[in-house]
Design a protein around this motif. Structure first.
Motif, PDB file in Angstrom:
ATOM      1  N   ALA B 134      64.006  26.636  -5.440  1.00  0.00           N
ATOM      2  CA  ALA B 134      63.647  28.057  -5.314  1.00  0.00           C
ATOM      3  C   ALA B 134      64.815  28.861  -4.749  1.00  0.00           C
ATOM      4  CB  ALA B 134      62.412  28.203  -4.430  1.00  0.00           C
ATOM      5  N   LEU B 135      65.610  28.230  -3.878  1.00  0.00           N
ATOM      6  CA  LEU B 135      66.759  28.919  -3.286  1.00  0.00           C
ATOM      7  C   LEU B 135      67.954  28.940  -4.239  1.00  0.00           C
ATOM      8  CD1 LEU B 135      66.679  27.454   0.353  1.00  0.00           C
ATOM      9  CD2 LEU B 135      66.021  29.758  -0.356  1.00  0.00           C
ATOM     10  N   GLY B 136      67.805  28.286  -5.390  1.00  0.00           N
ATOM     11  CA  GLY B 136      68.912  28.237  -6.348  1.00  0.00           C
ATOM     12  C   GLY B 136      70.066  27.371  -5.887  1.00  0.00           C
ATOM     13  N   LEU B 137      69.757  26.339  -5.093  1.00  0.00           N
ATOM     14  CA  LEU B 137      70.827  25.513  -4.526  1.00  0.00           C
ATOM     15  C   LEU B 137      70.915  24.126  -5.161  1.00  0.00           C
ATOM     16  CD1 LEU B 137      70.537  26.404  -0.724  1.00  0.00           C
ATOM     17  CD2 LEU B 137      72.265  27.158  -2.362  1.00  0.00           C
ATOM     18  N   LEU B 138      70.205  23.915  -6.286  1.00  0.00           N
ATOM     19  CA  LEU B 138      70.361  22.628  -6.965  1.00  0.00           C
ATOM     20  C   LEU B 138      71.805  22.473  -7.417  1.00  0.00           C
ATOM     21  CD1 LEU B 138      67.183  22.156  -9.203  1.00  0.00           C
ATOM     22  CD2 LEU B 138      67.696  21.165  -6.968  1.00  0.00           C
ATOM     23  N   ASN B 139      72.300  21.229  -7.387  1.00  0.00           N
ATOM     24  CA  ASN B 139      73.671  20.948  -7.799  1.00  0.00           C
ATOM     25  C   ASN B 139      74.721  21.658  -6.963  1.00  0.00           C
ATOM     26  OD1 ASN B 139      73.592  19.032  -9.918  1.00  0.00           O
ATOM     27  ND2 ASN B 139      72.602  20.599 -11.177  1.00  0.00           N
ATOM     28  N   THR B 140      74.378  21.919  -5.698  1.00  0.00           N
ATOM     29  CA  THR B 140      75.398  22.460  -4.806  1.00  0.00           C
ATOM     30  C   THR B 140      75.497  21.571  -3.576  1.00  0.00           C
ATOM     31  OG1 THR B 140      73.886  23.804  -3.507  1.00  0.00           O
ATOM     32  CG2 THR B 140      74.823  24.833  -5.481  1.00  0.00           C
ATOM     33  N   ARG B 141      76.670  21.593  -2.954  1.00  0.00           N
ATOM     34  CA  ARG B 141      76.842  20.819  -1.723  1.00  0.00           C
ATOM     35  C   ARG B 141      75.982  21.406  -0.613  1.00  0.00           C
ATOM     36  NH1 ARG B 141      82.096  20.754  -4.130  1.00  0.00           N
ATOM     37  NH2 ARG B 141      82.367  22.857  -3.328  1.00  0.00           N
ATOM     38  N   LEU B 142      75.839  22.733  -0.617  1.00  0.00           N
ATOM     39  CA  LEU B 142      75.011  23.365   0.414  1.00  0.00           C
ATOM     40  C   LEU B 142      73.569  22.863   0.328  1.00  0.00           C
ATOM     41  CD1 LEU B 142      74.857  25.387   2.708  1.00  0.00           C
ATOM     42  CD2 LEU B 142      74.328  27.175   1.041  1.00  0.00           C
ATOM     43  N   GLY B 143      73.082  22.665  -0.904  1.00  0.00           N
ATOM     44  CA  GLY B 143      71.730  22.158  -1.088  1.00  0.00           C
ATOM     45  C   GLY B 143      71.541  20.780  -0.474  1.00  0.00           C
ATOM     46  N   ILE B 144      72.599  19.958  -0.540  1.00  0.00           N
ATOM     47  CA  ILE B 144      72.523  18.624   0.075  1.00  0.00           C
ATOM     48  C   ILE B 144      72.545  18.747   1.595  1.00  0.00           C
ATOM     49  CG2 ILE B 144      73.661  16.379   0.252  1.00  0.00           C
ATOM     50  CD1 ILE B 144      74.870  16.860  -2.483  1.00  0.00           C
ATOM     51  N   MET B 145      73.313  19.713   2.094  1.00  0.00           N
ATOM     52  CA  MET B 145      73.547  19.799   3.540  1.00  0.00           C
ATOM     53  C   MET B 145      72.422  20.466   4.300  1.00  0.00           C
ATOM     54  SD  MET B 145      77.521  20.902   3.929  1.00  0.00           S
ATOM     55  CE  MET B 145      77.750  22.083   2.643  1.00  0.00           C
ATOM     56  N   ILE B 146      71.878  21.545   3.722  1.00  0.00           N
ATOM     57  CA  ILE B 146      71.113  22.499   4.515  1.00  0.00           C
ATOM     58  C   ILE B 146      69.887  21.898   5.236  1.00  0.00           C
ATOM     59  CG2 ILE B 146      69.699  23.463   2.651  1.00  0.00           C
ATOM     60  CD1 ILE B 146      70.278  26.244   3.832  1.00  0.00           C
ATOM     61  N   PRO B 147      69.169  20.917   4.677  1.00  0.00           N
ATOM     62  CA  PRO B 147      68.015  20.401   5.429  1.00  0.00           C
ATOM     63  C   PRO B 147      68.407  19.709   6.724  1.00  0.00           C
ATOM     64  CG  PRO B 147      67.894  19.740   3.125  1.00  0.00           C
ATOM     65  CD  PRO B 147      69.261  20.299   3.350  1.00  0.00           C
ATOM     66  N   TYR B 148      69.693  19.376   6.875  1.00  0.00           N
ATOM     67  CA  TYR B 148      70.113  18.621   8.057  1.00  0.00           C
ATOM     68  C   TYR B 148      70.786  19.489   9.115  1.00  0.00           C
ATOM     69  CZ  TYR B 148      69.167  14.639   5.097  1.00  0.00           C
ATOM     70  OH  TYR B 148      68.551  13.738   4.282  1.00  0.00           O
ATOM     71  N   PHE B 149      70.807  20.797   8.902  1.00  0.00           N
ATOM     72  CA  PHE B 149      71.547  21.649   9.830  1.00  0.00           C
ATOM     73  C   PHE B 149      70.950  21.650  11.233  1.00  0.00           C
ATOM     74  CE2 PHE B 149      73.833  24.527   6.519  1.00  0.00           C
ATOM     75  CZ  PHE B 149      74.741  23.511   6.325  1.00  0.00           C
TER      76      PHE B 149
END
Lengths: 313, 279
Positions: B134-149
């Motif tokens: 929904a955030l449009g972050l598929l296939n991005t490094r940010l998408g991998i990172m953000i749940p762990y911030f």
């Protein structure tokens, strides 16, 4: 008089005046500002997804249905009659029972063996610890070859003991045990560290007293070491149990859940149902189930964790 | 036998017994290293041995050209250090608030934080995937990172360290005119350095090795990390039983962490020990 005490207080504790209550009140929003960044991420990726799984599990959401339709508890009822789900539960229980006690016992034995001053102690500890640093898929890639029938490491070196030509990962009876062995190998050294740390907190006088009383090594272990390692054992058991529900990388690489779903574990099934079968409603119901299991383990662990906190304060 | 003689015998038996077991433990790793150096395509029974007659880097050259390891390394580095960088900020602020500030709802909020320790992110792959999409972050490094911030584990660890900072130092900083942020930076962070280092090591290892989440978030090479790359590499090479190649790919992926481990062995072991003690 009044002034004098004021002066004395000022001299004794300048800070009392440097931080008047008014100043503190002015900053009452500050704690929340400091928590805000963490809370924003936690809300989005921990709290919200718990709630959204609950909601999604009440709908029929699949790749083919464009609009989710409310179906109440139908997804849960579907799980109750799903033979694969029942198999997955059996596998997960077997995996838990087959890896956790063995890994923890092995970790304890290793810690006892390596809790001594000797030039070889550090290299030995390193040998058991290093798998902790390997990615699980990397370890699984190596162990794929260990289990290869015909010329894999087990077939070449242990032919005399286990017999040759066994297709470990292709056999419904042996595939899950094979995955469990890899998991034990991977984690034992990690839990060993906790036991080593625990052993260091046991006062040496206790063993001296034991020796004076004429206690044998085994008696000392039963009367001193094991009871005093109790909190460590509980803690390691809980970490290991939670881990048992979360490590499925090796399943993905080695067996894909097969043969015949005999290595399909709860989290892997969620992955399959959601990302290979695209039945999101059912996968959400499975997620809720997994969360319930983890919460149950957590309820057990919370008491332990809190006790540990009190120890330190 | 004299007591001294029997003690030496026990030590010798100990060294032999534990040594044999340790050898079993390292054998798969040693095998991976030696097989990666074997000539490509060389199979047969000697593939199980640790001895390599004519070592060659041919497998590494082939593996390197078969999979975009440079890209994978780069993505992994960005993900691992990106997560760590943000985490260090979020956990420091939160740990300070929990360790040193009084405010209504503190205990409740702390319990809410601890919830993350129990509901590990891997259990939430499905709903978090939906959010990332929904955030449009598929296939991005940010998408991998953000749940762990945010890290409850790190916050918890650091709160313990901050609590042991002497009040006098904090007060001295206040008298010198430091505000809270300056006090954190000049007093708390330096004194909690061992904890911050321990947390960093554990975080780096955990996220370098993570597989399932980046696998789900990426379906192209653009943002893929090394573990995901290795898994698909292994699957394609396994079908051809190219074990020498798989071994080379595996070595390429596991080597960076192992090399750092060899350099800072003590620090690693201490960090992992410490993380369990406190977390």
């Amino acid at each position: 008089m009044q002034d004098q005490t004021e002066v004395r207080r000022f001299v004794a504790s300048p800070v009392a005046l440097a931080r008047p209550a008014a100043l503190r009140r002015r900053w009452r929003v500050q704690p929340y500002l400091f928590l805000l960044p963490s809370l924003a991420f936690l809300a989005t990726f921990t709290y919200y997804p718990i709630l959204s799984s609950l909601e999604m599990s009440l709908y029929r959401v699949t790749a083919t249905v464009s609009h989710p339709t409310f179906t109440g508890l139908r997804n849960y009822a579907g799980l109750a009659t799903d033979p694969i789900f029942r198999q997955v539960l059996r596998n997960s229980a077997e995996f838990l029972a087959g890896t956790v006690p063995v890994t923890v016992a092995l970790a304890l034995v290793l810690a006892l063996l390596l809790n001594r001053a000797h030039a070889l102690t550090t290299p030995f500890r390193t040998a058991f610890f290093y798998p902790t640093l390997l990615p699980l898929v990397g370890a699984a890639a190596i162990w794929l070859f260990v289990y290869t029938p015909g010329y894999g490491l087990i077939d070449v070196y242990l032919r005399a003991i286990v017999g040759g030509g066994v297709n470990w990962l292709g056999s419904p009876a042996l595939a899950l045990p094979a995955v469990m062995i890899l998991t034990i190998w991977k984690n034992a050294g990690y839990y060993m560290l906790f036991y080593l740390a625990g052993l260091q907190t046991i006062p040496a006088e206790l063993y001296e007293a034991g020796r004076l009383e004429g206690a044998s090594g085994w008696q000392q272990f039963r009367a001193i070491t094991f009871p005093l390692l109790g909190p460590t054992t509980l803690f390691v058991l809980l970490i290991a149990s939670i881990n048992a529900f979360q490590s499925v990388d090796q399943i993905w690489l080695m067996t894909g859940g097969g043969p015949d779903n005999t290595t399909n574990l709860l989290l892997f099934y969620i992955y399959q149902v959601a990302f290979m079968f695209f039945d999101l409603g059912k996968a959400a119901a499975l997620t809720v189930f997994l969360l319930a299991v983890l919460m149950a383990i957590a309820a057990l662990s919370f008491g332990v964790l809190e006790r540990r906190i009190h120890y330190e304060v | 036998m004299t007591p001294r003689g029997s003690r030496q015998l026990v030590t010798a038996l100990w060294a032999l017994g534990v040594g044999a077991m340790a050898f079993v433990w390292v054998f798969p790793l040693l095998w991976a290293f030696s097989t990666s150096l074997r000539a490509p395509g060389q199979l047969g029974s000697q593939i199980a041995s640790l001895w390599v007659h004519h070592p060659t880097f041919a497998n590494f050259r082939e593996a390197w050209s078969d999979a975009p390891f440079l890209r994978l390394y780069y993505n992994t580095a960005v993900v691992v250090f990106g997560i760590l960088g943000v985490q260090l900020v979020t956990i420091t602020l939160a740990a300070y608030a929990f360790a040193r500030l009084q405010f209504p709802g503190r205990d409740l909020l702390f319990r809410l934080f601890l919830l993350q320790l129990m509901v590990a992110p891997s259990a939430l792959i499905l709903p978090n995937f939906v959010t990332i999409r929904a955030l449009g972050l598929l296939n991005t490094r940010l998408g991998i990172m953000i749940p762990y911030f945010a890290s409850a584990f790190g916050t918890f660890l650091l709160r313990q360290a901050f609590r042991s900072v002497p009040r006098d130092l904090e007060d001295a900083a206040a008298i010198d005119g430091c505000n809270s942020l300056q006090t954190i930076w000049h007093v708390f962070v330096p004194l909690a350095r061992p904890t911050l280092v321990a947390f960093s090591i554990v975080s780096i290892v955990y996220h370098y090795n993570e597989f399932l989440w980046p696998l789900i978030i990426t379906d192209t090479e653009r943002a893929r990390t090394v573990t995901v790359g290795l898994a698909s590499f292994t699957q394609s090479a396994e079908s051809g039983a190219q074990w020498n190649l798989i071994a080379a790919g595996t070595v390429i992926v596991i080597l960076p962490l192992l090399a750092v481990f060899v350099l800072f062995q003590r620090k690693f072991v201490e960090s992992f020990m410490y993380s369990g003690l406190k977390g």
